[in-house]
Design a protein around this motif. Sequence first.
Motif, PDB file in Angstrom:
ATOM      1  N   ALA A  37     -24.376 -52.309  -5.433  1.00 46.76           N
ATOM      2  CA  ALA A  37     -23.433 -51.588  -4.580  1.00 46.76           C
ATOM      3  C   ALA A  37     -23.038 -50.226  -5.130  1.00 46.76           C
ATOM      4  CB  ALA A  37     -22.177 -52.440  -4.382  1.00 46.76           C
ATOM      5  N   LYS A  38     -23.145 -50.035  -6.427  1.00 52.34           N
ATOM      6  CA  LYS A  38     -22.658 -48.801  -7.050  1.00 52.34           C
ATOM      7  C   LYS A  38     -23.266 -47.562  -6.402  1.00 52.34           C
ATOM      8  CE  LYS A  38     -21.240 -50.388 -11.635  1.00 52.34           C
ATOM      9  NZ  LYS A  38     -19.828 -50.052 -11.394  1.00 52.34           N
ATOM     10  N   GLY A  39     -22.389 -46.620  -6.117  1.00 50.19           N
ATOM     11  CA  GLY A  39     -22.823 -45.360  -5.531  1.00 50.19           C
ATOM     12  C   GLY A  39     -23.110 -45.420  -4.048  1.00 50.19           C
ATOM     13  N   GLY A  40     -22.875 -46.574  -3.410  1.00 50.62           N
ATOM     14  CA  GLY A  40     -23.171 -46.727  -1.990  1.00 50.62           C
ATOM     15  C   GLY A  40     -22.091 -46.141  -1.089  1.00 50.62           C
ATOM     16  N   THR A  41     -22.345 -46.204   0.192  1.00 56.37           N
ATOM     17  CA  THR A  41     -21.401 -45.740   1.211  1.00 56.37           C
ATOM     18  C   THR A  41     -21.156 -46.861   2.207  1.00 56.37           C
ATOM     19  OG1 THR A  41     -22.077 -43.417   1.024  1.00 56.37           O
ATOM     20  CG2 THR A  41     -21.019 -44.081   3.087  1.00 56.37           C
ATOM     21  N   VAL A  42     -19.918 -47.045   2.607  1.00 53.29           N
ATOM     22  CA  VAL A  42     -19.560 -48.060   3.595  1.00 53.29           C
ATOM     23  C   VAL A  42     -18.876 -47.393   4.776  1.00 53.29           C
ATOM     24  CG1 VAL A  42     -18.153 -50.102   4.077  1.00 53.29           C
ATOM     25  CG2 VAL A  42     -19.356 -49.897   1.884  1.00 53.29           C
ATOM     26  N   ASN A  43     -19.467 -47.510   5.949  1.00 56.35           N
ATOM     27  CA  ASN A  43     -18.868 -47.016   7.186  1.00 56.35           C
ATOM     28  C   ASN A  43     -18.044 -48.142   7.799  1.00 56.35           C
ATOM     29  OD1 ASN A  43     -20.114 -44.395   7.157  1.00 56.35           O
ATOM     30  ND2 ASN A  43     -22.034 -45.399   7.692  1.00 56.35           N
ATOM     31  N   TRP A  44     -16.708 -48.028   7.641  1.00 55.71           N
ATOM     32  CA  TRP A  44     -15.805 -49.074   8.111  1.00 55.71           C
ATOM     33  C   TRP A  44     -15.189 -48.635   9.437  1.00 55.71           C
ATOM     34  CZ3 TRP A  44     -10.972 -51.212   5.007  1.00 55.71           C
ATOM     35  CH2 TRP A  44     -10.443 -52.308   5.708  1.00 55.71           C
ATOM     36  N   PHE A  45     -15.566 -49.321  10.506  1.00 52.68           N
ATOM     37  CA  PHE A  45     -15.027 -49.058  11.838  1.00 52.68           C
ATOM     38  C   PHE A  45     -13.792 -49.918  12.026  1.00 52.68           C
ATOM     39  CE2 PHE A  45     -19.046 -47.160  12.044  1.00 52.68           C
ATOM     40  CZ  PHE A  45     -19.212 -46.439  13.216  1.00 52.68           C
ATOM     41  N   ALA A  55      -3.572 -44.616   5.944  1.00 49.64           N
ATOM     42  CA  ALA A  55      -3.313 -44.089   4.601  1.00 49.64           C
ATOM     43  C   ALA A  55      -3.626 -45.136   3.539  1.00 49.64           C
ATOM     44  CB  ALA A  55      -1.865 -43.632   4.491  1.00 49.64           C
ATOM     45  N   TYR A  56      -3.260 -46.385   3.799  1.00 45.46           N
ATOM     46  CA  TYR A  56      -3.554 -47.460   2.836  1.00 45.46           C
ATOM     47  C   TYR A  56      -5.063 -47.558   2.599  1.00 45.46           C
ATOM     48  CZ  TYR A  56      -4.438 -52.224   1.203  1.00 45.46           C
ATOM     49  OH  TYR A  56      -4.913 -53.310   0.505  1.00 45.46           O
ATOM     50  N   VAL A  57      -5.836 -47.507   3.666  1.00 41.36           N
ATOM     51  CA  VAL A  57      -7.286 -47.638   3.541  1.00 41.36           C
ATOM     52  C   VAL A  57      -7.896 -46.392   2.895  1.00 41.36           C
ATOM     53  CG1 VAL A  57      -9.443 -47.837   4.847  1.00 41.36           C
ATOM     54  CG2 VAL A  57      -7.488 -49.279   5.432  1.00 41.36           C
ATOM     55  N   ASN A  74     -16.024 -44.655   4.173  1.00 39.41           N
ATOM     56  CA  ASN A  74     -15.883 -43.781   5.331  1.00 39.41           C
ATOM     57  C   ASN A  74     -15.157 -44.547   6.430  1.00 39.41           C
ATOM     58  OD1 ASN A  74     -16.187 -41.708   7.210  1.00 39.41           O
ATOM     59  ND2 ASN A  74     -18.215 -42.410   7.834  1.00 39.41           N
ATOM     60  N   ARG A  75     -13.859 -44.253   6.600  1.00 40.53           N
ATOM     61  CA  ARG A  75     -13.063 -44.935   7.629  1.00 40.53           C
ATOM     62  C   ARG A  75     -13.327 -44.273   8.974  1.00 40.53           C
ATOM     63  NH1 ARG A  75      -8.436 -43.751  10.030  1.00 40.53           N
ATOM     64  NH2 ARG A  75      -8.004 -42.043   8.566  1.00 40.53           N
ATOM     65  N   VAL A  76     -13.846 -45.063   9.932  1.00 40.56           N
ATOM     66  CA  VAL A  76     -14.177 -44.543  11.263  1.00 40.56           C
ATOM     67  C   VAL A  76     -13.174 -45.116  12.259  1.00 40.56           C
ATOM     68  CG1 VAL A  76     -15.961 -44.289  13.016  1.00 40.56           C
ATOM     69  CG2 VAL A  76     -16.614 -44.513  10.604  1.00 40.56           C
ATOM     70  N   PRO A  77     -12.213 -44.311  12.738  1.00 40.07           N
ATOM     71  CA  PRO A  77     -11.194 -44.826  13.661  1.00 40.07           C
ATOM     72  C   PRO A  77     -11.765 -45.123  15.040  1.00 40.07           C
ATOM     73  CG  PRO A  77     -10.931 -42.460  13.364  1.00 40.07           C
ATOM     74  CD  PRO A  77     -12.014 -42.889  12.411  1.00 40.07           C
ATOM     75  N   ILE A  78     -11.345 -46.252  15.600  1.00 40.69           N
ATOM     76  CA  ILE A  78     -11.775 -46.654  16.935  1.00 40.69           C
ATOM     77  C   ILE A  78     -10.561 -47.116  17.723  1.00 40.69           C
ATOM     78  CG2 ILE A  78     -14.073 -47.323  16.135  1.00 40.69           C
ATOM     79  CD1 ILE A  78     -13.164 -50.254  16.262  1.00 40.69           C
ATOM     80  N   ALA A  79     -10.699 -47.169  19.039  1.00 38.63           N
ATOM     81  CA  ALA A  79      -9.623 -47.645  19.910  1.00 38.63           C
ATOM     82  C   ALA A  79      -9.859 -49.085  20.342  1.00 38.63           C
ATOM     83  CB  ALA A  79      -9.486 -46.743  21.135  1.00 38.63           C
ATOM     84  N   ASP A  80     -11.119 -49.479  20.498  1.00 38.80           N
ATOM     85  CA  ASP A  80     -11.446 -50.793  21.026  1.00 38.80           C
ATOM     86  C   ASP A  80     -12.674 -51.329  20.302  1.00 38.80           C
ATOM     87  OD1 ASP A  80     -11.899 -53.083  22.470  1.00 38.80           O
ATOM     88  OD2 ASP A  80     -12.125 -52.096  24.415  1.00 38.80           O
ATOM     89  N   ALA A  81     -12.496 -52.442  19.576  1.00 35.16           N
ATOM     90  CA  ALA A  81     -13.613 -53.024  18.824  1.00 35.16           C
ATOM     91  C   ALA A  81     -14.745 -53.480  19.734  1.00 35.16           C
ATOM     92  CB  ALA A  81     -13.116 -54.194  17.978  1.00 35.16           C
ATOM     93  N   ALA A  82     -14.427 -53.778  20.996  1.00 33.00           N
ATOM     94  CA  ALA A  82     -15.467 -54.235  21.924  1.00 33.00           C
ATOM     95  C   ALA A  82     -16.551 -53.167  22.084  1.00 33.00           C
ATOM     96  CB  ALA A  82     -14.857 -54.577  23.280  1.00 33.00           C
TER      97      ALA A  82
END
Length: 404
Positions: A37-45, A55-57, A74-82
């Motif tokens: 995992a080291k050095g990787g990137t995570v796109n969190w929707f 802010a916590y995230v 990488n925090r990716v903001p969304i309105a609807d998980a669907a």
Amino acid sequence: MLRSLAALFFLTTTAIADTSDGEALSKMTWDQIEAEAKGGTVNWFMWGGSDTINAYVSDYVAGRLKAEYGITLNRVPIADAAEIVNLILSEKEAGITDAGTVDLLWINGENFRSMKQGDLAYCGYTGLLPNDALVNWSNPAIANDFGVPVDGCEVPWNTVQFAFAYDSAVLPEPPGDMAALIDWIKANPGRFTYPAPPDFTGSAFLRHVFIYAAGGPQNLLGPFDQAKFDAVSARTWAILNEIEPFLWRKGATYPATVTQLNELFANGEVAFSFNYDPAQFGLAVQAGTWPETTRSYGLTDGTIGNTNYTLIPFNSPNKAAAMVVQNLLLSGEAQLEKAKTEVWGAAPAIEISRTAPAVQAGFAAIKTHPSVVPATKLAEAALPELQADWLTAIEKGWAENVGN
């Protein structure tokens, strides 16, 4: 939003990714997974409607990941998980099996059911996470997501229970149960509304009315029953149509999101807001958005509680790094940090008694904000979530019989 998702997809698929092979990861030790995992990137929707959660995230979680593992979150903001579930499904149909856009998704309910039924989730790995030992999987409210067995396909993050917020300086004695609330709405025109489904919080309010119309949750437990739904929904639509002329703007329109409902409450246009996460009430007061006289409570006939989770899609190219994120989120330290009232005030998804003594002491020292009803008080009248098929039918029925 679709344009931004397409751009992110291009960046994800052209970047150097860590292990996407879930089967290979399942045969590794945790030390090997961390090394991968080291050095990787995570796109969190994830839902992006709360500045404090964001802010916590972005600060605490992302900061620790970068410092300890070199992982970029990488925090990716969304309105609807669907919408994101549909994105992952479209990738599967396009044959994208190891270069997906999404590495992690904040999820529960019918969206989890869709992911599991569509084989869109990475499953069977959660026992590899060292902090999985802090989770009480014997608790049905943890092991089942809206009645759907988790089966190692997602990791719990928070537990929540629905509560109502009001201004005690304006409304000294709020209505105590659903029947009294309905009477209050009709006696106080324009002072109440709820977000239109599929907004998650608005949908939850509908379920409270539906459970009331059914005579209690005991009459709705188990798999979806069409005959029972038809009978209860007829009573539900009658109640909601009866109160509609007494709602904000006479029910001609509804807030699209809970964020809009919160703004109406902050402006004094409506007398109530509500949320699955009562900690948000205290944070709004601390931010100066809501009055200091804000108080919150649960109905005496109960409010719905549930657990929310994080999930790794089947085609995440960064599964190892996403697993490290999940393990950090489960840690006693991270759960304590978000439980602090000045940070978030979220209820933990782990057993506090299983954490280190210093973490237990930290939880014991937390004082609930005066605007936030204690979780122990809410739990005295907790209602179970309905299985996901009920939710889908209720939202569809509302659109056809009330929202139109």
